[in-house]
Design an enzyme around this catalytic site. Structure first.
Site, PDB file in Angstrom:
ATOM      1  N   ASP A 176       0.827  -1.206   0.000  1.00 35.20           N
ATOM      2  CA  ASP A 176       0.000   0.000   0.000  1.00 35.20           C
ATOM      3  C   ASP A 176       0.864   1.261   0.000  1.00 35.20           C
ATOM      4  OD1 ASP A 176      -2.019   1.942   0.528  1.00 35.20           O
ATOM      5  OD2 ASP A 176      -3.187   0.472   1.631  1.00 35.20           O
ATOM      6  N   THR A 180      -6.938   3.597  -2.341  1.00 40.63           N
ATOM      7  CA  THR A 180      -6.693   2.197  -1.956  1.00 40.63           C
ATOM      8  C   THR A 180      -7.720   1.213  -2.524  1.00 40.63           C
ATOM      9  OG1 THR A 180      -5.532   2.806   0.062  1.00 40.63           O
ATOM     10  CG2 THR A 180      -6.532   0.620   0.017  1.00 40.63           C
ATOM     11  N   ASN A 197     -12.627   5.141  -1.884  1.00 37.78           N
ATOM     12  CA  ASN A 197     -12.766   4.411  -0.618  1.00 37.78           C
ATOM     13  C   ASN A 197     -14.157   4.686  -0.053  1.00 37.78           C
ATOM     14  OD1 ASN A 197     -10.085   3.550  -0.798  1.00 37.78           O
ATOM     15  ND2 ASN A 197      -9.318   5.302   0.359  1.00 37.78           N
ATOM     16  N   ASP A 224       1.274   2.390   4.082  1.00 35.87           N
ATOM     17  CA  ASP A 224       0.407   3.524   3.786  1.00 35.87           C
ATOM     18  C   ASP A 224       0.224   4.417   5.008  1.00 35.87           C
ATOM     19  OD1 ASP A 224      -1.607   4.801   1.865  1.00 35.87           O
ATOM     20  OD2 ASP A 224      -2.894   4.383   3.582  1.00 35.87           O
ATOM     21  N   HIS A 236       1.494   8.309   5.096  1.00 37.56           N
ATOM     22  CA  HIS A 236       0.608   9.448   5.336  1.00 37.56           C
ATOM     23  C   HIS A 236       1.116  10.320   6.490  1.00 37.56           C
ATOM     24  CE1 HIS A 236      -2.768   9.084   2.606  1.00 37.56           C
ATOM     25  NE2 HIS A 236      -2.853   7.781   2.844  1.00 37.56           N
ATOM     26  N   HIS A 282      -1.332   2.344  -5.254  1.00 43.86           N
ATOM     27  CA  HIS A 282      -1.125   3.731  -5.679  1.00 43.86           C
ATOM     28  C   HIS A 282       0.244   4.121  -5.155  1.00 43.86           C
ATOM     29  CE1 HIS A 282      -1.873   4.860  -1.494  1.00 43.86           C
ATOM     30  NE2 HIS A 282      -3.005   4.170  -1.551  1.00 43.86           N
ATOM     31  N   HIS A 290      -2.438  11.134  -1.558  1.00 39.68           N
ATOM     32  CA  HIS A 290      -2.429  10.656  -2.939  1.00 39.68           C
ATOM     33  C   HIS A 290      -3.831  10.794  -3.516  1.00 39.68           C
ATOM     34  CE1 HIS A 290      -4.344   7.069  -1.210  1.00 39.68           C
ATOM     35  NE2 HIS A 290      -3.456   7.208  -0.241  1.00 39.68           N
TER      36      HIS A 290
END
Length: 543
Positions: free
Chosen positions: A33, A74, A95, A301, A305, A349, A484
């Site tokens: 991720d 995601t 999402n 991920d 972030h 991504h 993203h």
């Protein structure tokens, strides 16, 4: 002699047919991720020989693989990888997204028709029903008369559920908080298997949240990332600075207890632990048919972030991610057998660098004023058409019009759409705009608008789309961290590596869309493509 000749020919044909229909014992699809492609190069000197480097050198490496649609989120990425198509067909457009029929925001895998397995809360009320098409795992089940097992595993529910589609035997995801266990949904059965309950009680999760997160190597060796103490990174609640070491045992109580695992590399470790338990518990790769296992590593991920692309934390996370790949490969070699499984690795991504950091380097970057834009759009329609109520929702860089209000005011949606397209492009940090009617009636074969078009679903999407400038994030990330979702290369360029049974050794710099993975694996397995597939087979990958 003639009889012998024809007999030999018949045997040769049978052997050829048998060879053509030979399949691996297990297919393993790995999604890391938020993994940018350049992490493979940037951190290469810190990787060992048995993880990323092994699958690159022994497998087939696509160096120029990209997502071919907007938005790069995601749920959308996982759906596109395993279905071989884009949101315009598979129906997962975010999402979360605004449902214009239900008049509310919905979550991609929520389904109240089912109950939770392994937990008393509603956390397991999930299913893949919003995914409109089949996945590779579904097609493999159909090709084998519903034989073989398919299982999805991840920290995130959407990342476990969507890859294995509608016919999966199970999908498992991690429930944090006070639970600290893998759970599931009654969509897949009536109870958790004994191997899952045994795993949940083995004490590993408790031991992991009692470990301090420090760098694997001495921090002074982490020369590929910026200084540890900087203004661009987020912090755990209770920390004064975003620096190593992170005292997880002390921080866990103020950071969601077991949920803190999601945001540290040990979240990936517990994912590998659970994947190995699933392989043994379900005897994957042990029968005459082919099984399918999807593993999504989600902690990369969460770390990305919070800390951003250039942090010591992200460097350490990928050093440790390399260990997880190496550990999994070693386990598969032993449990399933070398050259008896096929594996592919990609990402759902990539991610942008922190705009404030880019601005310091004099690279154009910005934060989008979400609240200001909402007020601006409502003011525009109020001045032009006499009602702010024409705007029903603004989310995911889309504007949804109020169709009931349009009728009341006797307005054409096309007229309002085109008015907004012409006007909102003037708002600060908006680069392009396009209407739904244009996407329906014009074909874009290149550029950002072609990516919007592949992400546009006529039934589900909004009426006007707007694209922010490059390196522009929502104002919610204005202080620290990154995100993203765009169609720029920093969000679309991801790893794509094939390894194992039936895979050639080599590499290519040719452009490949993410939708190529599903038809390529389907071709290897000699099964029908997923029923919404729009991707093409990468022939050079296959033996």
């Amino acid at each position: 002699m003639k009889k012998l000749f024809f007999l030999l020919m018949a045997l040769s044909t049978l052997a050829s047919f048998a060879q053509k229909t030979e399949r691996p014992k297990l297919v393993v699809g790995i999604v890391v991720d938020q993994m940018r492609y350049d992490y493979l190069v940037r951190f290469a000197d810190k990787f060992g020989d048995d993880g990323f480097k092994k699958i690159i050198s022994k497998g087939f490496h696509l160096e120029n693989a990209h997502y071919n649609y907007i938005p790069t989120y995601t749920a959308v990425g996982h759906s596109s990888i395993f279905t071989g198509t884009t949101p315009s067909n598979h129906g997962i457009i975010g999402n979360n997204w605004y449902d214009k029929f239900l008049k509310k925001s919905i979550y991609c895998v929520d389904d109240s028709r089912y109950t939770s397995l392994g937990v008393a809360s509603k956390a397991g009320q999930k299913s893949p029903y919003r995914l409109h098409v089949t996945t590779i795992a579904d097609q493999l089940k159909l090709a084998q008369n519903n034989k073989g097992k398919s299982i999805g595993i991840a920290i995130k529910d959407r990342s476990a559920i969507l890859p294995v589609g509608h016919t999966a035997n199970a999908a498992y995801w991690f429930e944090g908080g006070k639970e600290g266990k893998f759970i599931s949904s009654s969509f897949y059965g009536e109870a958790l298997p004994s191997w899952v309950t045994n795993f949940n009680s083995n004490g590993k999760v408790a031991s992991y949240v009692n470990q301090v997160w420090n760098t694997y190597y001495p921090i002074e060796n982490y020369t590929e990332s910026m200084v540890d103490d900087n203004m661009y990174e987020g912090k755990f609640k209770g920390e004064e600075k975003p620096v190593f070491p992170h005292d997880i045992p002390t921080l866990k109580n103020t950071n969601g207890n077991y949920s803190i695992l999601k945001g540290i590399p040990l979240g990936n470790t517990i994912t590998t632990d659970f994947a190995e338990a699933a392989i043994v518990g379900e005897n994957l790769g042990k029968y005459s048919v082919t099984d399918f296992l999807s593993i999504s590593y989600s902690s990369t991920d969460y770390v990305g972030h919070k800390y951003g692309v250039d942090s010591k934390e992200i460097e350490d996370t990928y050093i440790r991610m390399d260990f997880e790949i190496a550990r999994l490969l070693k386990f598969l070699d032993k449990q399933v057998g070398k050259k008896k499984y096929t594996l592919f690795l990609t990402a759902d991504h990539a991610v942008a660098q922190t705009p404030n950091y880019l601005k310091e380097l004099h690279i154009p970057a910005a934060y989008f004023d979400d609240k200001g834009f909402n007020a601006f759009v409502k003011q525009l329609v109020n001045e032009k058409f006499g009602s702010k109520e024409l705007i029903e929702n603004i989310s995911n860089y889309q504007i949804f019009l109020n169709k009931k209000k349009l009728k009341e005011l006797k307005l054409s949606s096309r007229v309002v759409e085109e008015f907004l397209v012409d006007e909102v492009v003037a708002f600060e940090n908006i680069y392009k705009t396009v209407s739904a009617h244009t996407l329906q009636n014009t074909y874009f074969d290149a550029g950002l608008l072609s990516l919007v078009q592949r992400g546009y679903n006529q039934k589900l999407s909004g009426d006007v789309f707007f694209i922010p400038n490059p390196a522009t994030l929502s104002s919610g990330y204005k202080h620290t961290g990154t995100s993203h979702g765009t169609g720029y290369s920093y969000d679309t360029h991801v790893p794509m590596i094939f390894y194992g049974f039936g895979i050639n050794q080599g590499s290519s710099k040719k452009y490949q869309a993410i939708t190529a993975i599903a038809p390529t694996i389907s071709s290897l397995l000699q099964i029908e493509f997923p029923n919404g597939n729009t991707g093409t087979v990468i022939e050079e990958v296959l033996k």
